[in-house]
Enzyme design. Structure first.
Site, short mmCIF file in Angstrom:
data_model
loop_
_atom_site.label_atom_id
_atom_site.label_comp_id
_atom_site.label_asym_id
_atom_site.label_seq_id
_atom_site.Cartn_x
_atom_site.Cartn_y
_atom_site.Cartn_z
N ALA A 23 -20.60 25.44 24.56
CA ALA A 23 -21.19 24.30 25.28
C ALA A 23 -22.27 23.68 24.39
CB ALA A 23 -21.74 24.73 26.64
N HIS A 25 -24.71 21.46 22.01
CA HIS A 25 -25.37 20.16 22.08
C HIS A 25 -26.21 20.01 20.81
CE1 HIS A 25 -28.80 22.58 23.20
NE2 HIS A 25 -28.10 23.09 24.21
N HIS A 28 -28.19 22.96 19.40
CA HIS A 28 -27.45 23.93 18.59
C HIS A 28 -27.24 23.39 17.18
CE1 HIS A 28 -25.93 25.14 22.69
NE2 HIS A 28 -26.31 26.31 22.21
N GLY A 138 -33.00 29.34 18.98
CA GLY A 138 -33.84 28.25 19.46
C GLY A 138 -35.11 28.79 20.10
N ASP A 141 -35.46 29.35 24.17
CA ASP A 141 -35.40 30.66 24.82
C ASP A 141 -36.43 31.56 24.14
OD1 ASP A 141 -33.18 30.26 26.72
OD2 ASP A 141 -32.02 29.92 24.91
N ARG A 178 -27.31 23.73 30.31
CA ARG A 178 -27.42 23.61 31.76
C ARG A 178 -27.70 22.17 32.22
NH1 ARG A 178 -29.49 28.66 34.64
NH2 ARG A 178 -28.68 30.30 33.32
O1 PAF Z 1 -28.91 32.02 23.56
C1 PAF Z 1 -27.71 32.25 23.71
O2 PAF Z 1 -26.86 31.36 23.69
C2 PAF Z 1 -27.26 33.68 23.92
O3 PAF Z 1 -28.19 34.40 24.67
C3 PAF Z 1 -26.91 34.43 22.60
C4 PAF Z 1 -28.13 34.57 21.72
C5 PAF Z 1 -25.82 33.67 21.87
C6 PAF Z 1 -26.39 35.83 22.91
O4 PAF Z 1 -25.24 35.79 23.69
#
Ligand code: PAF
Length: 269
Positions: A23, A25, A28, A138, A141, A178
């Site tokens: 997903a 964007h 990423h 990122g 998180d 999301r």
């Molecule tokens: O941040 C995420 O997308 C996930 O928590 C990760 C780091 C890919 C682990 O599944």
């Protein structure tokens, strides 16, 4: 994946990994660009990791857009996209969990039991599978980033963790997979999150008591139309322990619900 990594290693090339759940964007893509600038080879992993979803409905609802993801990655250029099947990552008999204490226990860890065990386990496995020497996460998180830093340090993993700054929409909303689930009204209200957080950070820097600033932020979010606020917390940026003063870098972290979607965000204080 291991064969490609072995060839790159033999040729003296550095490998950077960007772990994702798809997903994708622009946020990423900014991780991929950071990896591209610093590593000879860039691997993006796409794996919707079932063990980090404490809510089975959330796992079912998680957007799966592999074809679009691959097309997007082609626009920035990657050397490998590794998208293993769940049975390959967790084969029959799988019995190991990486569990981080301390930094993983509060905030998201307290509200989503088992979430960080799932993250820590899969990230450790992805590092092993890709043999990367650098990994890009990122700052959006923030707690996850601190959990990964802790586990890499505690387990002596030979991976440098790079935290990439959060990419925001023009109105301040942090980019997230999301956001696509927000209806137009909720999307509009969601801008209040960054505005309220920025006001708290400015207030605290100007000397407002932490508890007062946090109460104002919570009230502002509810007034703007957020249905529920899970937490508004000022924590030590690295340990995520509560802070009494700002003698060390602090981080304001918020989780709140709007239109049935849970948004998280954080900024430095
Ligand atoms: O941040 C995420 O997308 C996930 O928590 C990760 C780091 C890919 C682990 O599944």
């Amino acid at each position: 994946m291991r064969a490609a990594a072995a060839d790159w290693f033999a040729a003296g090339q550095t490998v950077g990994v960007v772990p994702t759940m798809g997903a994708l964007h622009d946020g990423h893509l900014s991780l991929v660009r950071a990896a591209r600038a610093e590593c000879d080879k860039v691997v993006v992993t796409i794996f919707v990791n079932p063990t980090q979803f404490n809510n089975p409905e959330d796992l079912l609802k998680y957007p799966r857009t592999e074809a679009t993801d691959v097309a997007l990655l082609m626009t920035v250029g990657v050397d490998a996209i590794f998208a293993p099947a769940a049975a390959e990552v967790y084969p029959t008999g799988f019995a190991t969990t990486v569990s981080v204490a301390g930094v993983a226990q509060s905030l998201e860890g307290a509200l989503r039991p088992g979430h960080f065990d799932g993250v820590a386990t899969v990230v450790t496995k992805l590092f092993g599978m890709t043999q990367a020497s650098r990994a890009y996460f990122g700052q959006k998180d923030w707690q996850q980033l601190q959990v990964v830093r802790r586990l890499v340090s505690d387990l002596n993993l030979p991976v440098t963790i790079v935290g990439v700054e959060t990419l925001r929409e023009a109105d301040g909303l942090a980019m997230s997979s999301r956001n696509a689930r927000l209806d137009p009204a909720a999307r509009k209200t969601a801008t209040a999150l960054f505005a309220a957080m920025s006001a708290v950070a400015a207030g605290i820097r100007a000397g407002v008591q932490f508890a007062d600033a946090i109460a104002v932020c919570r009230a502002a979010l509810l007034r703007a139309g957020f249905a529920e606020v899970d937490y508004v917390e000022l924590r030590d940026a690295a340990s995520l322990e509560p802070v009494q003063d700002l003698s060390r870098p602090g981080r304001l972290l918020v989780a709140a619900w709007i239109g049935g979607v849970r948004l998280i965000d954080n900024i430095p204080v």
